[in-house]
Motif scaffolding. Structure first.
Motif, PDB file in Angstrom:
ATOM      1  N   MET A 143       1.300   0.038   1.585  1.00  0.00           N
ATOM      2  CA  MET A 143       0.988  -0.272   0.182  1.00  0.00           C
ATOM      3  C   MET A 143       2.246  -0.315  -0.678  1.00  0.00           C
ATOM      4  SD  MET A 143      -2.070  -1.086  -0.583  1.00  0.00           S
ATOM      5  CE  MET A 143      -2.026  -0.987  -2.347  1.00  0.00           C
ATOM      6  N   GLN A 146      -3.734  10.089   1.248  1.00  0.00           N
ATOM      7  CA  GLN A 146      -2.783  10.189   2.352  1.00  0.00           C
ATOM      8  C   GLN A 146      -1.405   9.892   1.761  1.00  0.00           C
ATOM      9  OE1 GLN A 146      -3.917   8.582   6.211  1.00  0.00           O
ATOM     10  NE2 GLN A 146      -6.072   8.862   5.739  1.00  0.00           N
ATOM     11  N   CYS A 147      -0.919   8.652   1.862  1.00  0.00           N
ATOM     12  CA  CYS A 147       0.392   8.414   1.241  1.00  0.00           C
ATOM     13  C   CYS A 147       0.311   8.504  -0.274  1.00  0.00           C
ATOM     14  CB  CYS A 147       0.962   7.070   1.666  1.00  0.00           C
ATOM     15  SG  CYS A 147       0.304   5.635   0.776  1.00  0.00           S
ATOM     16  N   GLY A 148      -0.869   8.246  -0.826  1.00  0.00           N
ATOM     17  CA  GLY A 148      -1.080   8.413  -2.256  1.00  0.00           C
ATOM     18  C   GLY A 148      -0.759   7.197  -3.106  1.00  0.00           C
ATOM     19  N   CYS A 184      -1.803   4.131  -3.393  1.00  0.00           N
ATOM     20  CA  CYS A 184      -2.893   3.353  -4.003  1.00  0.00           C
ATOM     21  C   CYS A 184      -3.759   4.195  -4.924  1.00  0.00           C
ATOM     22  CB  CYS A 184      -3.784   2.763  -2.915  1.00  0.00           C
ATOM     23  SG  CYS A 184      -4.875   4.001  -2.147  1.00  0.00           S
ATOM     24  N   GLN A 185      -3.612   5.511  -4.846  1.00  0.00           N
ATOM     25  CA  GLN A 185      -4.629   6.376  -5.444  1.00  0.00           C
ATOM     26  C   GLN A 185      -4.690   6.327  -6.973  1.00  0.00           C
ATOM     27  OE1 GLN A 185      -6.941   7.459  -3.631  1.00  0.00           O
ATOM     28  NE2 GLN A 185      -6.039   7.238  -1.591  1.00  0.00           N
ATOM     29  N   CYS A 197      -6.709   0.255   0.149  1.00  0.00           N
ATOM     30  CA  CYS A 197      -6.028   1.472   0.599  1.00  0.00           C
ATOM     31  C   CYS A 197      -5.567   1.221   2.019  1.00  0.00           C
ATOM     32  CB  CYS A 197      -6.928   2.707   0.562  1.00  0.00           C
ATOM     33  SG  CYS A 197      -6.064   4.156   1.233  1.00  0.00           S
ATOM     34  N   ARG A 198      -4.285   1.038   2.167  1.00  0.00           N
ATOM     35  CA  ARG A 198      -3.731   0.740   3.493  1.00  0.00           C
ATOM     36  C   ARG A 198      -3.873   1.929   4.448  1.00  0.00           C
ATOM     37  NH1 ARG A 198      -2.508   0.415   7.700  1.00  0.00           N
ATOM     38  NH2 ARG A 198      -0.867  -0.736   8.792  1.00  0.00           N
ATOM     39  N   CYS A 199      -3.983   3.143   3.898  1.00  0.00           N
ATOM     40  CA  CYS A 199      -4.140   4.323   4.756  1.00  0.00           C
ATOM     41  C   CYS A 199      -5.590   4.530   5.172  1.00  0.00           C
ATOM     42  CB  CYS A 199      -3.640   5.578   4.046  1.00  0.00           C
ATOM     43  SG  CYS A 199      -1.902   5.538   3.610  1.00  0.00           S
ATOM     44  N   THR A 226      -8.398   5.457   3.307  1.00  0.00           N
ATOM     45  CA  THR A 226      -9.049   6.663   2.779  1.00  0.00           C
ATOM     46  C   THR A 226     -10.454   6.375   2.256  1.00  0.00           C
ATOM     47  OG1 THR A 226      -8.118   6.344   0.556  1.00  0.00           O
ATOM     48  CG2 THR A 226      -6.809   7.646   2.097  1.00  0.00           C
TER      49      THR A 226
HETATM   50  S1  FES Z   1      -3.441   6.582   0.367  1.00  0.00           S
HETATM   51 FE1  FES Z   1      -1.913   5.298   1.232  1.00  0.00          FE
HETATM   52  S2  FES Z   1      -2.478   3.326   0.562  1.00  0.00           S
HETATM   53 FE2  FES Z   1      -4.124   4.565  -0.071  1.00  0.00          FE
END
Ligand code: FES
Ligand code: FES
Length: 914
Positions: free
Chosen positions: A366, A856-858, A860-861, A892-894, A896
């Motif tokens: 993201m 996760q990576c945050g 997009c949050q 959300c690429r991770c 979630t």
């Molecule tokens: S938490 Fe990583 S892109 Fe959504």
């Protein structure tokens, strides 16, 4: 620095049993420790000493072990760091904080939380008092690599050993203060505790503990039954920062630097023939334009002004090496590549052949690739979220002609990676631009750059033959032909250091054979790799080779089972020889109610994977009755030996579900005349909320071993389970992936230029503060907020309104500032994620995000939260269908999505309850 020796009554831990463990106390007024492993031998001689410790007892009991069953890539990466595995910095500060500097990248996988959990539990601190910062690139740790799911495995023992030593010093210091028996003292909640109830904080003891030379109590790590935090569900340690927009990614860091972008060749590998920058230089806000090896760099006051100037560059490009080539041509090249023949058929044997094709696949984290650089005459500072920071630093130094010791590479958090950040082009480019223009710059790749000029999971063709007789599999041959994976990011050097003979064979071969395995008793089993060097840039993608090899194998297992009339679960149980693999299969099947009646067009599929010293089984349910197949439910059973943080483990196994849906059902990259067709999330169809299952249940097996890897474990088995479910639902046997992907027209990858509208003064109110800003009225509000006002919660994820990363509120309505002009915002109240918490009190949606441990990576949050707030405001009790509809404009690429859904329901319930 003073060298101290631990007391002789210290029970040595596994891995240090044949050495004396020395702690080196840094000359500091408070307790600050690193440790070195000293065995009196040159470092190189120690490389192989730990092999037995690392490998001992880990060989699974299967008939014909693969190389990876004996030594896997994670083992080799751990061995490469063996000489300095204890060279970690942990400090106890006077404000009662325990701080670890971690030589790894936090990219959403939760490594900082996992290491904080280990450290806090071992030393006896509260998790809230434990901080894990990312270390700068360290030349004394040359094989620092974040990858191959080995990080918890690498730090499990060193962090506990160091923390136990620090705990012993704190206890000794407290015993000295109180005149107490040190063996009667304990640590808890960042205090040393006396049996009579007296306590001293770690912070109060830090200075005295720093002077302790001889500890007088046990300095060994705790026993398994003494841990109270390890193994319990914990939210991410950075959750609050993420939900309030305070988490800084590279371009958010409060560092002076002018925005910079690069005009890149539309052809892969194309170069600049000539350029005219006259018109571009005349644009407002342009600071400098300079040629760099990858194109023409534009430096300006804002990214909008840089985009406007870039659009006016007149560049003539030399064509790239694939100028008249399509991906079909490359596929043909792979098919024609020689490989070792598979086992011939024979009398009385059934031969089952299949060939599976996978396209190039962008990593597309993201957060687009970005870096900040400040290059001076004799030194350079660069900020780049790198998985291989030492090689990155060395490459930067070489590119700008400086010594390695003159370059500092800081490693900020990243908004995902999935293998992309093993490479570091933006860090080198940013340094080159900064050096050329003589000032610090913030370089951003556009999403278009990321997709069309980035790196890809290699295309591959996987031929498999199985020979079956009387219900037994006599042989299983897998021949993978793939575009070469680029490993020039340090894996090769690490493998060489660990003793793998990569001089005689390609690095790829070493990695292939130390990762892929067949966990079934399938007789004579061979898996071989043929790599073909092609000019499309590559990087390993989550699960490296297993993403193709194991996925294909698991699809093939279903086909073998079908050919002899066996149920897929029952057949796997029969052929698996490792009890832990059988256990996860049985657990997943039982929890999913395998074999339950399902309507026509709906089916379950299963997959099993053994790698990273861990075991996983996925059961997927798919509904193929709609316009597109939809994965509706996923059930997972996993055995990672010991889960440090079950919530983080669960998140990783949930996250791969959207990777697998994307790769098998929706997205791949195509090449037309040497150019990648897809340019944004508008045509690179990453799975969104409406494609994700409502439920992903993860069942974690009881602890039974040391921690294994998990971040990449789930992808191959989930991907195969999706295809197996699809085959059982439709009766089709797809071999080319993604299956029947939608094929939208490519979208414009960037907005058209704003034209020559003059600038004017526009009043803009963001989070309650009104500022008069001079800007082109047509300029997107995103760059005004980020580059001028310093409001960095809204993120750039695409710049064309298709990812949702920038979502904020305009007069209470969700809007996308990347495609909304500043003029349209004048007179409105803009609220970003930073303004959502009223008077310091979290909005219920933010709180729900923390409670459900969503991020996760945050990256997009912030956009997800702002969209969810608008949804609940308009619809206080959203159904699953409402959530699908409202949230599917946010990527959300991770992956979630399941937790986002739960958080929305939790927040709605809380708000409705008043
Ligand atoms: S938490 Fe990583 S892109 Fe959504
Ligand atoms: S940055 Fe993607 S929607 Fe705005």
């Amino acid at each position: 620095m003073g060298i101290i020796e631990n007391s002789s009554d210290v029970a040595p831990t596994k891995g240090v049993s044949r050495r004396r463990f020395l702690g080196a106390v840094v000359a500091a007024p408070t307790l600050t420790a690193v440790a070195i492993l000293h065995d009196g031998a040159p470092a190189k001689a120690g490389l192989f000493d730990g092999l037995d410790d690392v490998l001992g007892g880990l060989v699974p009991d299967i008939g014909l072990p693969d190389v990876s069953d004996v030594v896997d890539l994670g083992d080799l990466l751990i061995l490469a760091e063996y000489p300095y595995r204890y060279n970690l910095l942990i400090e106890v500060t006077t404000d009662n904080t325990v701080r670890l500097e971690l030589p790894r990248l936090e990219k959403g996988q939760g490594i900082t939380t996992a290491c904080a959990v280990i450290l806090a539990d071992e030393i006896g601190a509260r998790l809230d008092d434990t901080v894990v910062d990312l270390s700068d690139a360290r030349l004394d740790r040359p094989f620092t690599i974040t990858g191959s799911s080995h990080n918890v495995r690498a730090f499990w023992e060193p962090i506990r050993t160091l923390a136990a030593g620090l705990r012993a010093r704190l206890v000794t210091a407290a015993a000295n203060v109180w005149g107490a028996d040190p063996f009667s003292l304990t640590t808890a909640d960042t205090h040393v505790v006396h049996p009579d109830g007296r306590t001293l904080t770690f912070g109060e003891l830090s200075a005295a503990a720093a002077q302790i030379v001889q500890v007088s109590t046990n300095a060994a790590p705790k026993g398994d039954d003494e841990y109270q935090i390890i193994g319990t569900r914990r939210g991410r340690v950075d959750a609050l920062d993420i939900v309030t927009g305070a988490a800084d990614y590279a371009l958010d860091l409060p560092i002076a630097g002018s925005p910079a972008i690069i005009a890149r060749s539309p052809d892969i590998g194309g170069t600049v023939a000539s350029f005219d920058d006259t018109a571009a230089l005349a644009m407002p806000g342009v600071i400098a334009i300079t040629e760099v090896p990858s194109g023409i760099a534009v430096v300006a006051r804002t990214f909008h002004e840089a985009f406007e100037a870039k659009a006016r560059l007149d560049i003539t490009w030399n064509p790239g090496p694939l100028a008249s080539t399509s991906d079909a041509d490359l596929r043909q090249t792979l098919k024609q590549a020689p490989s070792v023949p598979v086992t011939p058929g024979g009398l009385f044997t059934k031969v089952i052949d299949a060939e599976f094709e996978y396209p190039y696949l962008s990593h597309s984290p993201m957060e687009v690739m970005s870096a900040v650089a400040d290059v001076r005459a004799d030194s350079a500072e660069v900020w780049f979220a790198s998985q291989s920071p030492v090689i990155a630093l060395q490459s930067i130094a070489a590119a700008i002609g400086m010594s390695q010791t003159s370059v500092t590479l800081h490693v900020p958090r990243s908004g995902g990676s999935f293998g992309r950040r093993l490479f570091f082009e933006p860090a080198v480019e940013a340094a080159q631009i900064s050096q050329a223009v003589g000032q610090p710059v913030k370089l951003m790749w556009t999403r278009n750059d990321d997709l069309r000029s980035g790196r890809f999971r290699p295309m591959s063709i996987n031929r498999i033959r199985a020979r079956v007789s009387r219900g037994k599999v006599l042989s299983f041959d897998h021949r993978m032909k793939a575009a070469e994976t680029d490993f020039r990011h340090g894996f090769g050097e690490a493998l060489t250091a660990a003793g793998s003979d990569v001089g005689a064979v390609a690095i790829g071969q070493s990695i292939f054979h130390t990762t892929v395995s067949v966990p079934y008793d399938f007789g004579v089993t061979t898996q071989l790799l043929t790599e073909v060097e092609l000019p499309v840039p590559t990087s390993s993608w989550r699960s490296i080779y297993s993403g193709h090899v194991v996925t294909s194998n698991e699809i093939m297992v279903d086909r073998i089972a079908a050919s002899i009339g066996r149920d897929p679960v029952e057949f796997r149980r029969d052929k698996l020889s490792d009890e832990r693999a059988i256990a996860v299969l049985d657990r997943a099947a039982a929890e999913a109610d395998w074999g339950k009646p399902m309507p026509a067009g709906v089916a379950q599929g299963v997959g099993v994977h053994v790698e990273y010293r861990s075991f996983a089984a996925y059961v997927v349910e798919i509904d193929t009755n709609g316009v597109e197949p939809r994965v509706t439910k996923v059930t997972v059973a996993v055995d990672v030996g010991r889960a440090i943080n079950p919530s983080g483990l669960e998140a990783q196994l949930q996250g791969v579900v959207s990777d697998a849906i994307t790769a098998m059902l929706r997205a791949g990259n195509r090449l037309d005349d040497g150019r990648i067709r897809e340019g944004s999330y508008g045509d690179f169809l990453w799975a969104r909320m409406k494609h994700a299952p409502v439920t992903v249940d993860v069942h974690i097996m009881e602890p039974n071993d040391e921690p294994g890897g998990a971040g990449e474990l789930g992808f191959p088995t989930c991907a195969a389970a999706i295809v197996n479910a699809y085959s059982r639902a439709t009766g089709e046997q797809p071999t080319v992936f993604p299956i029947g992907r939608p094929d939208p027209d490519p979208l414009p990858a960037t907005l058209p230029p704003s034209g020559d509208a003059p600038s004017s003064i526009v009043p803009v109110t963001v989070n309650g503060t009104t500022t008069d800003v001079e800007t082109q009225e047509g300029a997107p509000a995103l760059y005004l907020m980020r580059d001028v006002l310093g409001v960095t919660g809204p993120k750039y994820g695409c710049g064309v309104g298709v990812c949702g990363a920038c979502t904020s509120h305009k007069d209470g309505e969700a809007f996308r500032p990347c495609v909304t002009s500043v003029g349209d915002c004048a007179g409105s109240d803009i609220t970003t994620i930073e303004g959502l918490a009223a008077e310091g009190e979290l909005h219920p949606v933010q709180q729900a995000w923390i409670d459900e441990d969503v991020a996760q990576c945050g990256f997009c949050q912030p956009g997800q939260i702002m969209t969810a707030v608008a949804l609940i405001a308009a619809n206080p009790d959203p159904s699953d269908a409402d959530i699908d509809a409202a949230m599917s404009d946010n990527v959300c690429r991770c992956g979630t999505y399941p937790r986002i859904r739960k958080a929305i329901k939790r927040a709605a319930a809380a708000m409705n309850a008043g």
